[in-house]
Design a protein around this motif. Sequence first.
Motif, PDB file in Angstrom:
ATOM      1  N   GLY A   2      16.212  -2.240  22.452  1.00 55.76           N
ATOM      2  CA  GLY A   2      17.592  -1.802  22.530  1.00 55.76           C
ATOM      3  C   GLY A   2      18.574  -2.619  21.718  1.00 55.76           C
ATOM      4  N   LEU A   3      18.266  -2.917  20.471  1.00 55.75           N
ATOM      5  CA  LEU A   3      19.195  -3.657  19.624  1.00 55.75           C
ATOM      6  C   LEU A   3      20.065  -2.692  18.826  1.00 55.75           C
ATOM      7  N   SER A   4      21.348  -3.045  18.698  1.00 53.85           N
ATOM      8  CA  SER A   4      22.252  -2.260  17.858  1.00 53.85           C
ATOM      9  C   SER A   4      21.959  -2.575  16.397  1.00 53.85           C
ATOM     10  N   HIS A   5      22.597  -1.839  15.499  1.00 55.45           N
ATOM     11  CA  HIS A   5      22.427  -2.124  14.070  1.00 55.45           C
ATOM     12  C   HIS A   5      22.887  -3.541  13.754  1.00 55.45           C
ATOM     13  N   LEU A   6      24.025  -3.950  14.351  1.00 53.21           N
ATOM     14  CA  LEU A   6      24.512  -5.315  14.160  1.00 53.21           C
ATOM     15  C   LEU A   6      23.519  -6.319  14.733  1.00 53.21           C
ATOM     16  N   GLY A   7      22.934  -5.996  15.874  1.00 54.93           N
ATOM     17  CA  GLY A   7      21.945  -6.870  16.498  1.00 54.93           C
ATOM     18  C   GLY A   7      20.701  -7.046  15.643  1.00 54.93           C
ATOM     19  N   ILE A   8      20.259  -5.963  15.021  1.00 55.31           N
ATOM     20  CA  ILE A   8      19.087  -6.034  14.140  1.00 55.31           C
ATOM     21  C   ILE A   8      19.420  -6.883  12.913  1.00 55.31           C
ATOM     22  N   PHE A   9      20.568  -6.640  12.287  1.00 57.27           N
ATOM     23  CA  PHE A   9      21.005  -7.423  11.124  1.00 57.27           C
ATOM     24  C   PHE A   9      21.102  -8.907  11.497  1.00 57.27           C
ATOM     25  N   HIS A  10      21.751  -9.191  12.611  1.00 55.32           N
ATOM     26  CA  HIS A  10      21.919 -10.552  13.128  1.00 55.32           C
ATOM     27  C   HIS A  10      20.556 -11.229  13.313  1.00 55.32           C
ATOM     28  N   THR A  11      19.620 -10.515  13.893  1.00 55.88           N
ATOM     29  CA  THR A  11      18.291 -11.064  14.167  1.00 55.88           C
ATOM     30  C   THR A  11      17.524 -11.348  12.886  1.00 55.88           C
ATOM     31  N   VAL A  12      17.534 -10.417  11.960  1.00 54.93           N
ATOM     32  CA  VAL A  12      16.792 -10.594  10.699  1.00 54.93           C
ATOM     33  C   VAL A  12      17.339 -11.791   9.920  1.00 54.93           C
ATOM     34  N   ILE A  13      18.654 -11.875   9.792  1.00 59.57           N
ATOM     35  CA  ILE A  13      19.269 -12.986   9.064  1.00 59.57           C
ATOM     36  C   ILE A  13      19.017 -14.301   9.805  1.00 59.57           C
ATOM     37  N   GLY A  14      19.123 -14.265  11.117  1.00 61.42           N
ATOM     38  CA  GLY A  14      18.887 -15.470  11.922  1.00 61.42           C
ATOM     39  C   GLY A  14      17.460 -15.987  11.801  1.00 61.42           C
ATOM     40  N   VAL A  15      16.494 -15.086  11.819  1.00 61.94           N
ATOM     41  CA  VAL A  15      15.089 -15.489  11.666  1.00 61.94           C
ATOM     42  C   VAL A  15      14.868 -16.103  10.286  1.00 61.94           C
ATOM     43  N   ALA A  16      15.456 -15.505   9.255  1.00 58.68           N
ATOM     44  CA  ALA A  16      15.334 -16.061   7.896  1.00 58.68           C
ATOM     45  C   ALA A  16      15.927 -17.468   7.839  1.00 58.68           C
ATOM     46  N   ALA A  17      17.080 -17.673   8.486  1.00 59.78           N
ATOM     47  CA  ALA A  17      17.723 -18.989   8.493  1.00 59.78           C
ATOM     48  C   ALA A  17      16.859 -20.020   9.216  1.00 59.78           C
ATOM     49  N   ILE A  18      16.269 -19.633  10.325  1.00 62.39           N
ATOM     50  CA  ILE A  18      15.419 -20.559  11.083  1.00 62.39           C
ATOM     51  C   ILE A  18      14.169 -20.913  10.286  1.00 62.39           C
ATOM     52  N   ILE A  19      13.557 -19.936   9.664  1.00 64.15           N
ATOM     53  CA  ILE A  19      12.372 -20.202   8.829  1.00 64.15           C
ATOM     54  C   ILE A  19      12.740 -21.139   7.674  1.00 64.15           C
ATOM     55  N   ALA A  20      13.885 -20.893   7.043  1.00 64.17           N
ATOM     56  CA  ALA A  20      14.332 -21.749   5.936  1.00 64.17           C
ATOM     57  C   ALA A  20      14.556 -23.184   6.415  1.00 64.17           C
ATOM     58  N   ALA A  21      15.149 -23.343   7.591  1.00 66.16           N
ATOM     59  CA  ALA A  21      15.377 -24.688   8.136  1.00 66.16           C
ATOM     60  C   ALA A  21      14.058 -25.399   8.400  1.00 66.16           C
ATOM     61  N   ILE A  23      11.177 -24.872   6.955  1.00 63.73           N
ATOM     62  CA  ILE A  23      10.588 -25.214   5.647  1.00 63.73           C
ATOM     63  C   ILE A  23      11.262 -26.466   5.084  1.00 63.73           C
ATOM     64  N   SER A  24      12.580 -26.509   5.132  1.00 62.56           N
ATOM     65  CA  SER A  24      13.325 -27.655   4.611  1.00 62.56           C
ATOM     66  C   SER A  24      12.993 -28.923   5.396  1.00 62.56           C
ATOM     67  N   LEU A  25      12.923 -28.816   6.710  1.00 59.23           N
ATOM     68  CA  LEU A  25      12.607 -29.981   7.538  1.00 59.23           C
ATOM     69  C   LEU A  25      11.197 -30.500   7.256  1.00 59.23           C
ATOM     70  N   ILE A  26      10.260 -29.601   7.045  1.00 56.78           N
ATOM     71  CA  ILE A  26       8.878 -30.020   6.752  1.00 56.78           C
ATOM     72  C   ILE A  26       8.792 -30.643   5.365  1.00 56.78           C
ATOM     73  N   ARG A  27       9.409 -30.014   4.373  1.00 60.31           N
ATOM     74  CA  ARG A  27       9.306 -30.502   2.984  1.00 60.31           C
ATOM     75  C   ARG A  27      10.118 -31.765   2.732  1.00 60.31           C
ATOM     76  N   ARG A  28      11.333 -31.829   3.273  1.00 58.66           N
ATOM     77  CA  ARG A  28      12.276 -32.894   2.920  1.00 58.66           C
ATOM     78  C   ARG A  28      12.609 -33.835   4.067  1.00 58.66           C
ATOM     79  N   GLY A  29      12.238 -33.459   5.285  1.00 56.52           N
ATOM     80  CA  GLY A  29      12.606 -34.278   6.431  1.00 56.52           C
ATOM     81  C   GLY A  29      14.046 -34.068   6.861  1.00 56.52           C
ATOM     82  N   GLN A  35      18.651 -27.625  -1.980  1.00 60.53           N
ATOM     83  CA  GLN A  35      17.442 -26.828  -2.164  1.00 60.53           C
ATOM     84  C   GLN A  35      17.678 -25.385  -1.698  1.00 60.53           C
ATOM     85  N   LEU A  36      16.890 -24.461  -2.211  1.00 61.53           N
ATOM     86  CA  LEU A  36      17.023 -23.053  -1.834  1.00 61.53           C
ATOM     87  C   LEU A  36      16.898 -22.863  -0.322  1.00 61.53           C
ATOM     88  N   SER A  37      15.944 -23.548   0.295  1.00 58.68           N
ATOM     89  CA  SER A  37      15.766 -23.389   1.743  1.00 58.68           C
ATOM     90  C   SER A  37      17.005 -23.855   2.511  1.00 58.68           C
TER      91      SER A  37
END
Length: 162
Positions: A2-21, A23-29, A35-37
Motif C-alpha cells: 500500500g505505498l503511494s507514488h510518493l512513497g515508492i519514489f521516497h523508498t527507491v531514492i532512500g534505498v539508493a542513498a543507504i546503499i551508497a553510504a 559502499i562509501s563507508l566500506i571503501r573509505r571508512g 566520491q560518487l557514492s
Amino acid sequence: MGLSHLGIFHTVIGVAAIIAAIISLIRRGKIDLSQLSGKIYFYGTLVTSLTALGLSSVKGVNPGHILALLIVILISVAYYLYAKKTGNNRSRFIENFFLTFSFFLSLIPTVNETFNRIPVGHPLANGPQDPLIGKTLLVLFVLFVIGSILQFRKQKSINKVV
C-alpha cells in the motif's frame, strides 16, 4: 504494502542513498562527499528527507518530520564544511560525524518501516515498539559509536600527517 507514488519514489531514492553510504563507508571508512557514492548519499538523503515530510499517516507535524528535518540540517552543515572548509582540519571531524550520524538516523525509520512491512502478509515486527526493532536499532547504535570512534582516530592521524 500500500505505498503511494510518493512513497515508492521516497523508498527507491532512500534505498539508493543507504546503499551508497554503505559502499562509501566500506571503501573509505567514511561517507566521502568527493566520491560518487558520497554524492549519491547526500542528494539521495536530501530528497528522501524532504519527501518524508509529505508522507505521514498522522495529521500535523510528527517525530518523523522532526527527524527528517534534523537529517537535512546535518547533511547540509556537512556539505557546507566539505565545500567551504577545505583541507584536513578540525572541520573534517564534524563533517564525518554529521554524515555518519545522519546515516544512523536514516536507519531508524528504515528499520521500522522494513520490519513492519516485510515479508508482505507476515511482517517481522508488529509496530514500532516491537522488541526486534529495538534490538536491531541498539546493534546499529553500537556500530555507529564504534564507527565514529574509528573515523575520529583515522581523521586525527590524517590531520597529523598534513
